[in-house]
Design an enzyme around this catalytic site. Structure first.
Site, PDB file in Angstrom:
ATOM      1  CE  LYS A 287      26.745  90.620  -8.888  1.00 38.91           C
ATOM      2  NZ  LYS A 287      25.517  89.890  -9.122  1.00 38.91           N
ATOM      3  CD  GLU A 376      11.997  85.076 -14.345  1.00 35.39           C
ATOM      4  OE1 GLU A 376      12.305  85.007 -15.560  1.00 35.39           O
ATOM      5  OE2 GLU A 376      12.726  85.628 -13.492  1.00 35.39           O
ATOM      6  NE  ARG A 404      10.798  88.876 -18.912  1.00 37.43           N
ATOM      7  CZ  ARG A 404      12.107  89.099 -18.840  1.00 37.43           C
ATOM      8  NH1 ARG A 404      12.919  88.089 -18.598  1.00 37.43           N
ATOM      9  NH2 ARG A 404      12.573  90.295 -19.040  1.00 37.43           N
TER      10      ARG A 404
HETATM   11  C1  LIG Z   1      13.251  88.580 -15.238  1.00 36.65           C
HETATM   12  C2  LIG Z   1      14.151  88.796 -14.053  1.00 36.65           C
HETATM   13  N1  LIG Z   1      14.394  87.770 -13.212  1.00 36.65           N
HETATM   14  C3  LIG Z   1      15.198  87.959 -12.164  1.00 36.65           C
HETATM   15  C4  LIG Z   1      15.779  89.164 -11.944  1.00 36.65           C
HETATM   16  C5  LIG Z   1      16.626  89.381 -10.707  1.00 36.65           C
HETATM   17  N2  LIG Z   1      18.008  89.608 -11.047  1.00 36.65           N
HETATM   18  C6  LIG Z   1      18.527  90.829 -11.179  1.00 36.65           C
HETATM   19  S1  LIG Z   1      20.136  90.856 -11.524  1.00 36.65           S
HETATM   20  C7  LIG Z   1      20.184  89.175 -11.519  1.00 36.65           C
HETATM   21  C8  LIG Z   1      21.473  88.479 -11.796  1.00 36.65           C
HETATM   22  C9  LIG Z   1      21.936  88.809 -13.156  1.00 36.65           C
HETATM   23  O1  LIG Z   1      23.157  88.180 -13.378  1.00 36.65           O
HETATM   24  P1  LIG Z   1      24.064  88.719 -14.535  1.00 36.65           P
HETATM   25  O2  LIG Z   1      23.239  89.067 -15.710  1.00 36.65           O
HETATM   26  O3  LIG Z   1      25.133  87.743 -14.738  1.00 36.65           O
HETATM   27  O4  LIG Z   1      24.626  90.089 -13.963  1.00 36.65           O
HETATM   28  P2  LIG Z   1      25.693  90.303 -12.794  1.00 36.65           P
HETATM   29  O5  LIG Z   1      24.893  90.701 -11.594  1.00 36.65           O
HETATM   30  O6  LIG Z   1      26.447  89.057 -12.602  1.00 36.65           O
HETATM   31  O7  LIG Z   1      26.537  91.414 -13.277  1.00 36.65           O
HETATM   32  C10 LIG Z   1      18.946  88.630 -11.212  1.00 36.65           C
HETATM   33  C11 LIG Z   1      18.656  87.209 -11.058  1.00 36.65           C
HETATM   34  C12 LIG Z   1      15.494  90.198 -12.841  1.00 36.65           C
HETATM   35  N3  LIG Z   1      15.973  91.427 -12.679  1.00 36.65           N
HETATM   36  N4  LIG Z   1      14.701  89.978 -13.893  1.00 36.65           N
END
Ligand SMILES: Cc1ncc(C[n+]2csc(CCOP(=O)(O)OP(=O)(O)O)c2C)c(N)n1
Ligand SMILES: CC(=O)[C@@H](O)[C@H](O)COP(=O)(O)O
Ligand SMILES: [Mg+2]
Length: 639
Positions: A287, A376, A404
């Site tokens: 990342k 969630e 959710r």
């Molecule tokens: C239902 C939901 N919960 C929390 C989030 C907040 N959120 C957005 S990106 C993320 C991290 C996602 O991690 P990953 O899928 O590994 O993607 P990366 O950022 O590492 O590329 C979170 C927790 C969200 N968008 N949707």
């Protein structure tokens, strides 16, 4: 706003067709230019950063190898899709990303034919892509490919597993790309993360089976493919320490592959292209790749705001006088303060420890504050389970992500009347993230559930008082406290905490003829509106309801008897929200004042700065003052 300049190769790419005209040896340069373009743009205009840098090579490889948009590409969450947007016709307008009237920060069907599915909330990609793949199969579109790109963080939710479970027996032509960077927004959590590390390090097995699939997987007939499966299963037994989770679910597993090696990535995708059925490609990425600081502090650089791209200094407001804190920090410090006194308190967050500031308690009391990953539904039912054992849980979930877990709130918490405290951060219009993230509906969807208390503080002191009240022994009921993104209004916010009688509101000021009823932070907009109106000799009363459920009935009778015009103001939908609760009360008690409801309308509010959106919806100070003038007839008289 000016268009961002692109490098010489990237400037030639207006659609993926243009990209596909290049030869393979030019792709590394495209990646370099794309990465630079993202840095140039986000440093000036803000937005999500690290995730898009991490999938530059993947974005280029996917559009190079697949025939998009005919082949369908679904990005999970979509915060990593900047490269995809830039390669698919939006480079010249990318500087409008997340700005009022500009591009959405997430893939959006109405924005581009390359955005096959609208996203913003995580973990939907496999289900959506599977739906597309099944539809293609049904329609006989045999050459069409379907690809879901999902991160390791998004994989921690339940929904992807429901989708894998289905996809594994569907026979659908689906490729899931698991983009594993070992990060969510904060460091990723859970057993799956450990598992992904395990299979990453079980190199010999993975390399061997990669080669086997390359040789056998593309054999022409079904019989040969069956044979290939058998050979592979035998190899797995011999070589793999434990069987592969994804294989057990009916997927062919490939990888792990270095997601920054553009040549290897294009070759791998090419060889997977014609292998039928459900497949998973596990890629390893970093990342923030290519921007040193972002690689080192991946949480900070998830969405850093604007910054100086040369020095890496993040632009911060210059503070000359003490500033009010963010509501999230009031929550974070207050829960710790309460937990220090009340040993029964625990804190839960689904993957937003930095975002909601539960991290403050996690650092101080690691055994009493838990990040459960993007989960969630689990967060709510886990809280319910803890509550059955006398634990006083503060479960902090962003308002829109709570959508959710609605069934869990009703089935696991409300029906059993378990005393879980739900702190709904980011309630109301959040700004740049737009309609997927606006916390528009929680008042409406929470207030119709029996047994729940639903409240919103007008300022920091009120938030502290509500949190204090919610954890008292005498308050053993499910308790919702909603508050907005961003700063409050009280620089001196560490006020002594006191109990608020549940279901009591506050009179902010008496007035004449009109009463303004507010819930939560728009109460401050009303205070500003009253100040403005006083200069015109207009004096509306102002009441802060504090609780939407139960309503302060005594106060409501007073209001209805004293004022024949009422304006309700909320940072939530007017459909079924606080204004509706007021109307229900008035109707039940045969009052018939003239009522005007201000809030989020029954239509989607796009992205922009919160001030721009409050203005658009007409419930900022100016909008409230205008509504008062309208009801008093001042406007008409002036005309
Ligand atoms: C239902 C939901 N919960 C929390 C989030 C907040 N959120 C957005 S990106 C993320 C991290 C996602 O991690 P990953 O899928 O590994 O993607 P990366 O950022 O590492 O590329 C979170 C927790 C969200 N968008 N949707
Ligand atoms: C993509 C996503 O869902 C998160 O990154 C979200 O944008 C965070 O919002 P906050 O900035 O309000 O924490
Ligand atoms: Mg990740």
């Amino acid at each position: 706003m000016e268009e961002i300049a692109a490098g010489p190769l990237l400037s030639l790419i207006d659609t993926p067709e243009d990209l596909r005209k290049l030869n393979k040896m030019q792709l590394q340069q495209v990646c370099n230019e794309l990465r630079q373009f993202i840095i140039d743009c986000v440093s000036v205009h803000g937005g999500h950063f690290g995730a898009s840098l991490g999938v530059v090579e993947l974005s280029v490889a996917l559009h190079y190898i697949y025939n998009t948009p005919d082949d369908q590409l679904v990005w999970d969450v979509g915060h990593q899709a900047y490269g995809h947007k830039i390669l698919t016709g939006r480079r010249k307008v990318f500087h409008t990303n997340r700005k009022y009237g500009g591009l959405s920060g997430f893939p959006k069907r109405s924005e581009s034919i390359y955005d096959t599915f609208g996203v913003g909330h995580s973990s939907t990609s496999i289900s959506a892509a599977l739906g597309m793949a099944i539809a293609s199969k049904y329609k006989g579109e045999n050459d069409r490919r379907h690809i879901a790109v999902i991160g390791d963080g998004a994989m921690t939710a339940g929904l992807p597993f429901e989708a894998l479970n289905h996809a594994g027996v569907s026979g659908a032509n689906l490729l899931v790309i698991l983009n594993d960077n070992n990060m969510s927004i904060d460091p990723n959590v859970g057993a799956l993360k450990e598992y992904l590390t395990d299979i990453t390090t079980s190199h010999s097995y993975n390399k061997f089976r990669d080669d086997v699939w390359k040789m056998l997987g593309m054999l022409p007939t079904k019989d040969f493919q069956k044979l290939a499966s058998k050979v592979e299963a035998g190899l797995k037994g011999v070589l793999s320490k434990s069987s592969n989770l994804f294989e057990a679910l009916g997927f062919r597993y490939f990888g792990p592959v270095d997601g920054h090696n553009i040549i290897k990535l294009t070759e791998t995708l090419k060889s997977l292209k014609d292998i039928p059925g459900p497949k998973i490609l596990h890629i390893k990425t970093v990342k923030g790749k290519g921007y040193d600081l972002a690689e080192k502090d991946q949480t900070l650089w998830h969405a850093p705001g604007t910054f100086d791209k040369i020095t890496g200094k993040i632009n911060k407001k210059i503070i000359t006088v003490p500033e009010p804190p963010k509501y999230q920090d009031v929550f974070g410090h207050t829960i710790l303060e309460l937990a220090q006194k009340n040993p029964a308190i625990m804190g839960i967050t689904p993957a937003m420890p930095s975002g909601c500031s539960l991290k403050i308690m996690m650092d101080a009391m690691p055994d009493r504050a838990i990040d459960v990953g993007i989960a969630e539904q689990h967060a709510v039912t886990l809280s319910a389970g803890l509550a059955t054992q006398g634990i006083r849980v503060f479960c902090n979930i962003y308002s829109s992500f709570m959508q959710r877990a609605y069934d869990m709130v009703i089935h696991d918490v409300a029906i059993q009347k378990l005393p879980v405290v739900f702190c709904l951060d980011r309630a109301g219009l959040v700004g740049d993230d737009g309609p997927t993230h606006h916390g528009a509906y929680d008042i409406a969807f929470m207030r119709c559930i029996p047994n729940l208390v639903v409240s919103a503080p007008m300022n920091e002191a009120e938030l502290r008082n509500l949190m204090y009240t919610a954890q008292l022994d005498e308050t053993k009921v499910p308790f919702v406290i909603r508050y907005p993104r961003g700063q409050g209004v009280m620089p001196e916010w560490r006020t002594p905490m006191q109990k608020i009688e549940i279901g009591t509101g506050r009179k902010i000021c008496d007035g004449q003829e009109i009463a303004i009823l507010t819930i939560g932070h728009p109460g401050n907009f009303a205070v500003a509106a009253c100040k403005e109106l006083a200069m015109e000799d207009i004096y509306p009363a102002h009441y802060d309801l504090r609780f939407v459920k139960p309503l302060d009935e005594a106060m409501m009778h007073e209001i209805a008897q004293r004022y024949n015009k009422i304006i309700t103001v909320e940072d939530g939908t007017v459909v079924g929200g606080m204004g509706s609760a007021v109307l229900e009360f008035l109707s039940q008690h045969d009052y018939a004042p003239e009522v005007k409801m201000l809030g989020i309308p029954d239509s989607l509010v796009e992205h922009g700065k919160p001030e721009e959106l409050h203005r658009e919806c007409g419930y900022d100070a100016r909008g409230i003052a205008e509504a008062v003038r309208e009801l008093t007839g001042v406007k008409e008289m002036a005309l």
